[in-house]
Design a protein around this motif. Structure first.
Motif, PDB file in Angstrom:
ATOM      1  N   ALA A 132       1.048  -1.108  -0.109  1.00 23.84           N
ATOM      2  CA  ALA A 132      -0.197  -0.213  -0.016  1.00 23.84           C
ATOM      3  C   ALA A 132       0.828   1.232   0.102  1.00 23.84           C
ATOM      4  O   ALA A 132       0.503   2.320  -0.706  1.00 23.84           O
ATOM      5  CB  ALA A 132      -0.987  -0.055   1.305  1.00 23.84           C
ATOM      6  N   ASN A 133       2.018   1.277   0.891  1.00 30.57           N
ATOM      7  CA  ASN A 133       2.888   2.394   0.927  1.00 30.57           C
ATOM      8  C   ASN A 133       3.575   2.731  -0.543  1.00 30.57           C
ATOM      9  O   ASN A 133       3.949   3.773  -0.922  1.00 30.57           O
ATOM     10  CB  ASN A 133       3.857   2.199   1.972  1.00 30.57           C
ATOM     11  N   SER A 134       3.787   1.644  -1.264  1.00 30.26           N
ATOM     12  CA  SER A 134       4.541   2.004  -2.662  1.00 30.26           C
ATOM     13  C   SER A 134       3.590   2.570  -3.327  1.00 30.26           C
ATOM     14  O   SER A 134       3.989   3.486  -4.115  1.00 30.26           O
ATOM     15  CB  SER A 134       4.891   0.709  -3.007  1.00 30.26           C
ATOM     16  N   ILE A 135       2.318   2.452  -3.417  1.00 29.30           N
ATOM     17  CA  ILE A 135       1.300   3.352  -4.114  1.00 29.30           C
ATOM     18  C   ILE A 135       1.382   4.814  -3.374  1.00 29.30           C
ATOM     19  O   ILE A 135       1.272   5.681  -4.194  1.00 29.30           O
ATOM     20  CB  ILE A 135      -0.156   2.765  -4.242  1.00 29.30           C
ATOM     21  N   ARG A 136       1.217   4.781  -2.297  1.00 32.01           N
ATOM     22  CA  ARG A 136       0.984   6.117  -1.564  1.00 32.01           C
ATOM     23  C   ARG A 136       2.314   6.911  -1.821  1.00 32.01           C
ATOM     24  O   ARG A 136       2.274   8.113  -1.795  1.00 32.01           O
ATOM     25  CB  ARG A 136       1.064   5.847  -0.058  1.00 32.01           C
ATOM     26  N   PHE A 139       2.487   9.622  -4.613  1.00 38.60           N
ATOM     27  CA  PHE A 139       1.687  10.932  -4.561  1.00 38.60           C
ATOM     28  C   PHE A 139       2.262  11.651  -3.293  1.00 38.60           C
ATOM     29  O   PHE A 139       2.917  11.304  -2.434  1.00 38.60           O
ATOM     30  CB  PHE A 139       0.189  10.379  -4.076  1.00 38.60           C
ATOM     31  N   THR A 140       1.901  13.029  -3.603  1.00 35.85           N
ATOM     32  CA  THR A 140       2.430  13.760  -2.207  1.00 35.85           C
ATOM     33  C   THR A 140       1.239  13.454  -1.415  1.00 35.85           C
ATOM     34  O   THR A 140       0.169  12.993  -1.654  1.00 35.85           O
ATOM     35  CB  THR A 140       2.230  15.469  -2.680  1.00 35.85           C
ATOM     36  N   ASP A 141       1.396  14.108   0.193  1.00 33.05           N
ATOM     37  CA  ASP A 141       0.549  13.868   0.986  1.00 33.05           C
ATOM     38  C   ASP A 141      -0.764  14.401   0.813  1.00 33.05           C
ATOM     39  O   ASP A 141      -1.809  13.829   0.807  1.00 33.05           O
ATOM     40  CB  ASP A 141       1.025  14.513   2.194  1.00 33.05           C
ATOM     41  N   GLN A 146      -6.466  13.608  -1.476  1.00 31.99           N
ATOM     42  CA  GLN A 146      -7.592  13.941  -2.180  1.00 31.99           C
ATOM     43  C   GLN A 146      -7.969  12.663  -2.944  1.00 31.99           C
ATOM     44  O   GLN A 146      -9.232  12.251  -3.025  1.00 31.99           O
ATOM     45  CB  GLN A 146      -6.896  14.870  -3.412  1.00 31.99           C
ATOM     46  N   LEU A 147      -6.911  11.783  -3.225  1.00 38.48           N
ATOM     47  CA  LEU A 147      -7.344  10.487  -3.638  1.00 38.48           C
ATOM     48  C   LEU A 147      -8.163   9.715  -2.761  1.00 38.48           C
ATOM     49  O   LEU A 147      -9.343   9.280  -3.327  1.00 38.48           O
ATOM     50  CB  LEU A 147      -6.126   9.748  -4.188  1.00 38.48           C
TER      51      LEU A 147
END
Length: 181
Positions: A132-136, A139-141, A146-147
């Protein structure tokens, strides 16, 4: 070598498809992302632990929310109740979950993780979080927030749509949902 990524593929516009781009269909994008994340999770964490994606979803719900009735697990995972029932019985045979009578209604069973199920969930959570973190991390925080906000809004909207539709517990709907149709 040919680029086969989703962004490189473009359909052939015909009179029948009116030039609709499959990659522009929201359901296609959401299902493809979910399937790809599931496959990554399966390869990295689940297969070595002899678990299916469905089994992990059930274990994760119980780990996060505590003992639950099958109906609650079905609602929280968006899985067909029959699939949840089969899954929890498979997990019971493996010693990962146990059943308790509901003290408020003896006709209902409460599903709970065993010590082995809790150990397995604790062991796997870092591996799941890594995926999950690899996807996160792409993106910026603010973008990620927003996603998540967009996805929650879309889920809430679909929940509203479903609540206004008559339930169709027929065989086709259950099979179609389980097959991602």
């Amino acid at each position: 070598m040919t680029d086969t990524s989703a962004s490189a593929r473009r359909p052939v516009a015909t009179e029948a498809n009116q030039g609709v781009d499959f990659d522009d269909i929201l359901q296609a994008q959401v299902v493809m992302l979910g399937n790809k994340l599931g496959l990554s999770l399966l390869r990295r964490a689940l297969a070595p632990n002899n678990l299916s994606i469905r089994e992990w979803r059930v274990i994760a719900i119980m780990f996060l929310f505590g003992p639950s009735m099958a109906r609650q697990i079905s609602e929280q995972t968006a899985l067909d109740p029959a699939h949840v029932s089969r899954t929890i019985h498979q997990l019971k045979k493996r010693g990962i979950v146990t059943f308790h009578e509901n003290p408020n209604d003896r006709r209902q069973l409460i599903v709970d993780l065993t010590a082995e199920g809790t150990r397995l969930a604790r062991e796997m959570l870092p591996q799941v979080s890594e995926t999950a973190n690899s996807i996160r991390n792409i993106f910026t925080d603010a973008e990620f927030a927003q996603l998540i906000s967009y996805l929650q809004r879309a889920n809430d909207h679909v929940d509203t749509m479903l609540s206004g539709e008559p339930a169709r517990p027929d065989r086709y709907c259950s099979r179609a949902l389980s097959e991602g149709r």
